[in-house]
Design a protein around this motif. Structure first.
Motif, PDB file in Angstrom:
ATOM      1  N   THR B 158       0.829  -1.200   0.000  1.00  0.00           N
ATOM      2  CA  THR B 158       0.000   0.000   0.000  1.00  0.00           C
ATOM      3  C   THR B 158       0.864   1.252   0.000  1.00  0.00           C
ATOM      4  N   MET B 159       1.917   1.229   0.796  1.00  0.00           N
ATOM      5  CA  MET B 159       2.772   2.413   0.858  1.00  0.00           C
ATOM      6  C   MET B 159       3.501   2.637  -0.461  1.00  0.00           C
ATOM      7  N   MET B 160       4.007   1.564  -1.023  1.00  0.00           N
ATOM      8  CA  MET B 160       4.706   1.709  -2.305  1.00  0.00           C
ATOM      9  C   MET B 160       3.746   2.187  -3.396  1.00  0.00           C
ATOM     10  N   MET B 161       2.589   1.537  -3.483  1.00  0.00           N
ATOM     11  CA  MET B 161       1.671   1.893  -4.568  1.00  0.00           C
ATOM     12  C   MET B 161       1.013   3.245  -4.333  1.00  0.00           C
ATOM     13  N   GLY B 162       0.865   3.629  -3.081  1.00  0.00           N
ATOM     14  CA  GLY B 162       0.237   4.914  -2.806  1.00  0.00           C
ATOM     15  C   GLY B 162       1.218   6.067  -2.882  1.00  0.00           C
ATOM     16  N   GLY B 203       0.660   9.120   4.654  1.00  0.00           N
ATOM     17  CA  GLY B 203       1.679   8.154   5.065  1.00  0.00           C
ATOM     18  C   GLY B 203       1.658   7.950   6.581  1.00  0.00           C
ATOM     19  N   ALA B 204       1.527   9.051   7.317  1.00  0.00           N
ATOM     20  CA  ALA B 204       1.498   8.937   8.781  1.00  0.00           C
ATOM     21  C   ALA B 204       0.266   8.157   9.238  1.00  0.00           C
ATOM     22  N   ILE B 205      -0.865   8.413   8.607  1.00  0.00           N
ATOM     23  CA  ILE B 205      -2.105   7.712   8.980  1.00  0.00           C
ATOM     24  C   ILE B 205      -1.977   6.219   8.689  1.00  0.00           C
ATOM     25  N   LEU B 206      -1.365   5.886   7.563  1.00  0.00           N
ATOM     26  CA  LEU B 206      -1.206   4.453   7.258  1.00  0.00           C
ATOM     27  C   LEU B 206      -0.369   3.758   8.333  1.00  0.00           C
ATOM     28  N   MET B 207       0.649   4.459   8.817  1.00  0.00           N
ATOM     29  CA  MET B 207       1.499   3.845   9.849  1.00  0.00           C
ATOM     30  C   MET B 207       0.717   3.563  11.138  1.00  0.00           C
ATOM     31  N   THR B 208      -0.324   4.375  11.390  1.00  0.00           N
ATOM     32  CA  THR B 208      -1.067   4.184  12.642  1.00  0.00           C
ATOM     33  C   THR B 208      -1.868   2.884  12.638  1.00  0.00           C
ATOM     34  N   THR B 209      -1.964   2.240  11.488  1.00  0.00           N
ATOM     35  CA  THR B 209      -2.688   0.958  11.450  1.00  0.00           C
ATOM     36  C   THR B 209      -2.081  -0.038  12.426  1.00  0.00           C
ATOM     37  N   LEU B 210      -0.782   0.126  12.708  1.00  0.00           N
ATOM     38  CA  LEU B 210      -0.118  -0.794  13.635  1.00  0.00           C
ATOM     39  C   LEU B 210      -0.705  -0.691  15.043  1.00  0.00           C
ATOM     40  N   PHE B 212      -3.828  -0.210  15.608  1.00  0.00           N
ATOM     41  CA  PHE B 212      -5.213  -0.678  15.566  1.00  0.00           C
ATOM     42  C   PHE B 212      -5.327  -2.084  14.979  1.00  0.00           C
ATOM     43  N   GLY B 213      -4.248  -2.829  15.007  1.00  0.00           N
ATOM     44  CA  GLY B 213      -4.329  -4.234  14.612  1.00  0.00           C
ATOM     45  C   GLY B 213      -4.001  -4.546  13.169  1.00  0.00           C
ATOM     46  N   GLY B 214      -3.577  -3.535  12.389  1.00  0.00           N
ATOM     47  CA  GLY B 214      -3.201  -3.800  10.998  1.00  0.00           C
ATOM     48  C   GLY B 214      -4.402  -4.133  10.129  1.00  0.00           C
ATOM     49  N   PHE B 215      -4.115  -4.550   8.895  1.00  0.00           N
ATOM     50  CA  PHE B 215      -5.212  -4.936   8.000  1.00  0.00           C
ATOM     51  C   PHE B 215      -4.764  -6.130   7.155  1.00  0.00           C
ATOM     52  N   PRO B 216      -5.712  -6.997   6.803  1.00  0.00           N
ATOM     53  CA  PRO B 216      -5.340  -8.277   6.188  1.00  0.00           C
ATOM     54  C   PRO B 216      -5.512  -8.340   4.684  1.00  0.00           C
ATOM     55  N   THR B 217      -5.743  -7.214   4.025  1.00  0.00           N
ATOM     56  CA  THR B 217      -6.211  -7.286   2.637  1.00  0.00           C
ATOM     57  C   THR B 217      -5.125  -7.119   1.590  1.00  0.00           C
ATOM     58  N   GLY B 218      -3.903  -6.809   2.004  1.00  0.00           N
ATOM     59  CA  GLY B 218      -2.927  -6.414   0.993  1.00  0.00           C
ATOM     60  C   GLY B 218      -3.296  -5.051   0.441  1.00  0.00           C
ATOM     61  N   TRP B 219      -2.580  -4.632  -0.618  1.00  0.00           N
ATOM     62  CA  TRP B 219      -2.802  -3.260  -1.099  1.00  0.00           C
ATOM     63  C   TRP B 219      -4.101  -3.114  -1.870  1.00  0.00           C
ATOM     64  N   GLY B 232      -8.005  -1.613  12.010  1.00  0.00           N
ATOM     65  CA  GLY B 232      -6.839  -1.102  11.290  1.00  0.00           C
ATOM     66  C   GLY B 232      -7.120  -0.783   9.840  1.00  0.00           C
ATOM     67  N   PHE B 233      -8.186  -1.346   9.282  1.00  0.00           N
ATOM     68  CA  PHE B 233      -8.455  -1.090   7.868  1.00  0.00           C
ATOM     69  C   PHE B 233      -8.892   0.353   7.622  1.00  0.00           C
ATOM     70  N   ASP B 234      -9.405   1.009   8.651  1.00  0.00           N
ATOM     71  CA  ASP B 234      -9.819   2.406   8.480  1.00  0.00           C
ATOM     72  C   ASP B 234      -8.635   3.291   8.061  1.00  0.00           C
ATOM     73  N   SER B 235      -7.450   2.922   8.538  1.00  0.00           N
ATOM     74  CA  SER B 235      -6.287   3.728   8.146  1.00  0.00           C
ATOM     75  C   SER B 235      -5.978   3.526   6.664  1.00  0.00           C
ATOM     76  N   TYR B 236      -6.222   2.317   6.163  1.00  0.00           N
ATOM     77  CA  TYR B 236      -6.056   2.066   4.717  1.00  0.00           C
ATOM     78  C   TYR B 236      -7.003   2.964   3.924  1.00  0.00           C
ATOM     79  N   ILE B 237      -8.273   3.008   4.378  1.00  0.00           N
ATOM     80  CA  ILE B 237      -9.268   3.824   3.668  1.00  0.00           C
ATOM     81  C   ILE B 237      -8.813   5.282   3.615  1.00  0.00           C
ATOM     82  N   PHE B 238      -8.399   5.783   4.752  1.00  0.00           N
ATOM     83  CA  PHE B 238      -8.018   7.193   4.804  1.00  0.00           C
ATOM     84  C   PHE B 238      -6.733   7.451   4.035  1.00  0.00           C
ATOM     85  N   PHE B 239      -5.796   6.507   4.136  1.00  0.00           N
ATOM     86  CA  PHE B 239      -4.536   6.672   3.413  1.00  0.00           C
ATOM     87  C   PHE B 239      -4.797   6.798   1.917  1.00  0.00           C
ATOM     88  N   PHE B 240      -5.499   5.794   1.359  1.00  0.00           N
ATOM     89  CA  PHE B 240      -5.679   5.818  -0.093  1.00  0.00           C
ATOM     90  C   PHE B 240      -6.599   6.954  -0.527  1.00  0.00           C
TER      91      PHE B 240
END
Lengths: 199, 627
Positions: B158-162, B203-210, B212-219, B232-240
């Motif tokens: 997610t970080m690389m692609m985003g 980028g900072a928001i994505l790091m906070t997923t750690l 909140f338990g991370g996310f299992p979906t890949g990028w 933790g998936f909420d940080s993915y939503i906000f990041f992207f």
């Protein structure tokens, strides 16, 4: 080295025409992005409707009150017409665009308020199937987009108030492109009304 | 345009800057978190029995971002306009280092901000890759376990692609596009700065997923896992979502600047090829990223107010997410690749000392790739229940995209043909780009064909393919750009010898890492799974060791940066590569306002080897007056 460049005798000049062109193209692109954003909801509507997963696309009783839809769409169209008129008057260098700008602002806010009131009276919730999902998702985000676009209407109105008596010479930049964008957003609002209330 | 006012340090810490942004961001987060817990509605009652209140977390992120940009000073101008204030093009700015920690409307500052910010997140995502390969040294879980492994894979991807969507446009196009077209600024300087700070917030928001338990979906964030995943998936939503917003604004700025601010004489036929890469990428960003934002907001609604966009049990469909995601996702691959095309074709003529061969062909290739990229997304759904009658169309449209890509290769090869090549570090990265991208492109043909895609879908073969195209295409072009333009950006060149060591280590380790993944994929090794058959361990160990060497090559680069830019600091000439393009005709450091007067462009920037233009004879000197 070949003669790649030379320098113009005159210095840089940022003319109003340049700013107008920047705003026109910029608003055109923002309009394109907005269309693509709501395209996602149009796609979701027809995709989920065609699949009708578990027969839960639109269970019985999921009907938005049509009066609200008409009121919201009418307010948006009238607001766009008022702001378009204001932009046209301002382009001709005349005063008299402040009042229609104010009317456009009030009508736009009315459309948003009407949408909020509709949520309080609607006979179904966001969890009531595919249609309800699209209805709530689309309309909530449309209200957000409308409020953001009303910012442009508001700054035109505010600039007019601040320059009362000399509106003809104090037209804010990007007035006409802003009005075109507002018209586009109203058109998307009308499309929402057709799809969500009439189909 | 901008006024440089240097204030004492203590005074600079008070006001609108990064420090205020972080503080207001934290306050905003807790306000949103509190607000989210105060909201009671029938559709939110299910939160009462859980520890997970997605509304609170999403509102926390929302207000954190608002606080962050307010602290940086981005809301001052909009509020001033709301009160009827005049339109201006630039902020009143401080000089010195402080400019790099606040809203700055100098495109050169924003370019350097991007370079450092993106480099930071690239380093973190790269570290995640090292951890992934460390885990895969053994066939069964040993370091992190399956759940944490998935989070690591998700964070890396997610970080690389985003973040890397702006990897080239962010630093290089922001810095050099105005210089290349003879402009003093970008069309929307505040928005230019906003795109950078939104990306950093993302980028900072994505790091906070750690936390909140991370996310299992890949990028890819597929449904229904995205609806079911924990906090933790909420940080993915906000990041992207923030990345999508940043991309859209960046694309708009690139296009408008190129259309409206070109210098006299800079016709479309003389536009540097890098600028063509930038605006075609901008078109993709403007049209594709909003669809991603819409899809992510649907996920947010599903997770918060209990809509059912992606839940079959509630009248939705998980395939809806796949369609919307890939409508963005495949153009995004070209958002990553097209700026690379631009950089490579920009640099190639400089070191081949020949005009760019087939300029119009190359432009057609770049635009053709951009256009076709909107018609291929369903090849990602070949095994997802796509109507079989649609498969041939998407197979052929995907294969057809190799034609415009081939035009770009043709232009590159034509430029190299019988050239007197200077094997500088940027040129080495360019040549490696052709090698890598060819392998990535050729392996992509297998994935566009339905039969072979069905066999290799979800395997390491796919992973090898996209690492060859994205890392081989984007990251090699990124480094070519760094070595090429750093002398203009910082006034000193990176050490050539260390650069060559970096290049050869990276090139060999890159191929040693990713080429075996094709074999692993064909032998059935699946993506995103922490375990694998034990007979695949030797090859996996080889890949892991190669990946560590690849990581070490980045340390060589970092050492080179510190050595050249901090320790030695040998000033570079204004035009060390003897380039003809406009940015190199400026002095180093580039003046604040770039050009004193508008340059007039008389020819294209790639006329290497062309005899100089014959200047008209000078008028005869007037005879001196008698007496």
């Amino acid at each position: 080295m070949p003669d790649v460049t030379s320098q113009a005798p005159e210095s840089y000049a940022e003319t109003p025409e340049l700013h107008e062109r920047i705003d026109r193209i910029g608003f055109g692109l923002v309009g394109g992005a907005t269309v693509m954003f709501f395209f996602g909801f149009v796609f979701a509507y027809f995709y989920l409707r065609s699949l009708d997963s578990n027969g839960l696309w639109r269970p019985a009783g999921v009907e938005p009150p049509s009066g609200y839809g008409i009121a919201i769409a009418a307010a948006l169209v009238l607001s766009a017409l008022a702001f378009g008129y204001a932009a046209r008057v301002s382009k001709q260098g005349r005063g008299g665009w402040v009042v229609p700008s104010g009317i456009a602002l009030v009508l736009g806010l009315f459309a948003c308020a009407a949408q909020a009131v509709e949520y309080a009276h609607i006979p179904f919730g966001p969890q009531s199937g595919g249609y309800a999902s699209v209805f709530f998702g689309w309309t909530i985000l449309y209200v957000v987009a409308t409020l953001l676009a009303l910012y442009r209407v508001e700054i035109a109105f505010a600039a007019g108030l601040r320059n009362r008596g000399r509106e003809g010479s104090a037209v804010p930049e990007g007035f006409v492109p802003g009005a075109m964008y507002w018209g586009l957003l109203a058109a998307i609002g009308v499309l929402a009304w057709i799809i969500l209330y009439l189909l | 345009m901008s006024e440089a006012v240097v204030k004492p340090l203590w005074r600079r810490l008070i006001g609108f800057n990064l420090l205020s942004g972080i503080l207001l961001g934290i306050v905003g987060f807790y306000f949103g978190w509190w607000l989210g817990h105060q909201i009671h509605a029938p559709s939110l009652e299910y939160f009462a029995d859980t520890n997970q209140n997605d509304v609170a977390l999403l509102l926390g992120y929302l207000f954190a971002v608002i606080g962050f940009v307010a602290g940086l000073g981005f809301l001052n101008y909009p509020f001033s306009r709301m009160l009827g204030g005049p339109a201006t093009q630039a902020e009143k700015e401080e000089g010195g280092v402080g400019r790099y920690f606040t809203l700055c409307t100098d495109h050169k500052v924003v370019g350097i901000q991007y370079l450092i910010g993106i480099g930071f997140f690239f380093f973190i995502a790269g570290m995640n890759a090292m951890l992934i390969r460390a885990e895969l040294l053994r066939p069964s879980p040993q370091l992190f376990g399956a759940g944490n492994y998935l989070t690591l894979v998700g964070l890396h991807g997610t970080m690389m692609m985003g973040i890397m969507t702006s990897g080239i446009l962010g630093p290089f196009a922001n810095y050099f596009l105005p210089l290349m077209i003879g402009a003093r600024r970008m069309a929307f300087p505040r928005i230019e700065s906003l795109t950078f700070w939104l990306l950093m917030a993302a980028g900072a928001i994505l790091m906070t997923t750690l936390f909140f338990g991370g996310f299992p979906t890949g990028w890819t964030g597929y449904a229904p896992l995205n609806d079911e995943a924990n906090f933790g998936f909420d940080s993915y939503i906000f990041f992207f979502g923030l990345v999508g917003l940043s991309m859209t604004l960046l694309g708009i700025n690139m296009i408008v600047t190129t259309i409206t601010m070109r210098a006299p004489g800079l016709t479309w036929g003389r536009l540097p090829i890098f600028c063509w890469g930038a605006i075609s990428t901008g078109i993709l960003m403007v049209l594709a990223a909003p669809v991603l934002i819409a899809a992510l907001l649907m996920v947010a609604f599903d997770r918060s107010v209990q809509t059912s966009f992606f839940l079959s049990s509630g009248g939705g469909s998980p395939y809806l997410f796949q369609n919307l995601f890939w409508f963005f996702g495949h153009p995004e691959v070209y958002v990553l690749a097209l700026p690379g095309f631009g950089i490579i074709l920009e640099i190639l003529p400089v070191f081949a000392r020949k005009p760019l061969w087939g300029y119009r062909t190359a432009v057609a290739g770049i635009l053709g790739v951009a256009l076709l990229s909107f018609f291929v997304w369903q090849h990602h759904l070949f095994v997802s229940g796509l109507n079989s009658s649609l498969r041939p169309f998407y197979m052929f449209s995907t294969e057809a995209i190799s034609i415009p890509t081939g035009l770009v290769f043709l232009a590159g090869m034509g430029t190299l043909w019988r050239a007197k090549i200077r094997y500088t570090v940027p040129m080495l990265f360019c040549l490696a780009w052709f090698f890598n991208f060819f392998i990535g492109g050729a392996s992509g043909v297998f994935l566009s064909d339905v039969p072979s895609d069905v066999a290799t879908h979800g395997s390491f073969f796919v992973m090898a393919h996209f690492h060859y195209t994205i890392m081989g295409g984007l990251v090699f072009a990124f480094f070519a750009g760094i070595y090429y333009w750093v002398p203009k950006m910082f006034g000193v060149a990176l050490n050539e010898k260390l650069g060559k060591i970096h290049f050869w280590t990276m090139f060999i380790a890159f191929n040693s890492t990713f080429a075996p993944l094709f074999a692993l994929g064909l032998m059935g090794m699946a993506r995103r799974v922490v375990t694998y058959p034990s007979h695949l361990q030797p090859l996996n160990d080889w890949v892991s060791v190669s990946a560590f060497v690849l990581g070490a090559s980045m340390l060589i680069f970092l050492f080179n940066v510190v050595y050249s830019l901090v320790i030695k600091r040998i000033p570079a000439p204004a035009n060390p590569w003897d380039s003809h393009s406009l940015e190199w005709q400026l002095p180093t450091p580039v003046p604040v306002e770039n050009f004193e007067r508008p340059p007039v462009i008389n020819t294209d920037p790639y006329d290497y080897g062309v005899p100089p233009v014959a200047l008209p004879p000078a008028p005869p000197a007037e005879a001196p007056a008698p007496g």
